[in-house]
Design an enzyme around this catalytic site. Structure first.
Site: not given
Length: 163
Positions: A80-81
């Site tokens: 996840p960014c």
């Protein structure tokens, strides 16, 4: 090539892997709605039938990662960014959504021949708020310490023909 997909989402990256000839042997995705889409894509034959696991931390805690050692030649994941995106607060290691440590733990447990990790360009300029260490440098060092040679690049939609 047998692939374990982490942070599978609705399977877009998995579909690309299948097109490349990979065989997906497991999916790990925390989001319930995304897991439902994965199940539907498996049912309609677009994705390989394989177990779908939930949260990566439970996958690790339940000893599932170790069971993929010797089976998965490739571990892939777009961890996840939000922890690194320029659109966010860039909290990095302070952000509970930072799942790089969990992805690294999977790689360590599975020891695949290859690792494919994907993230946002903001990762290149994100630094740890406590140590000032560049996150991307930490990721490169983590993989290097496990014996992986690393190549990286930034691709934009225009690199793939979008205008």
């Amino acid at each position: 090539m047998n692939e374990l997909s982490l942070f599978s989402g609705i399977g877009g990256g998995c579909l690309a892997s299948v097109i490349l000839g990979h065989r997906i042997i497991g999916y790990v995705e925390a989001d319930h709605a995304a897991r439902a889409v994965l199940k539907a894509r498996i049912a309609d034959g677009l994705l390989d039938p394989a177990p779908i696991f939930g949260d990566i931390r439970r996958f690790l805690g339940g000893g599932w990662a170790e069971r993929y050692r010797g089976l998965a030649e490739l571990v892939s994941g777009g961890f996840p960014c939000p922890s690194f995106s320029v659109a966010g607060k860039r909290l990095g290691s302070r952000d509970e959504r930072n799942m790089w440590p969990a992805m690294l733990e999977c790689v360590r447990a599975i020891e695949p021949a290859y690792v494919f990790a994907e993230n946002v360009p903001g990762l290149l300029t994100s630094t740890d708020p406590d140590s000032g260490e560049p996150h991307f440098g930490r990721i490169l060092a983590d993989l290097s310490e496990l014996g992986y040679g690393v190549e990286w690049m930034v691709l934009g939609a225009d690199d793939l023909g979008a205008t």
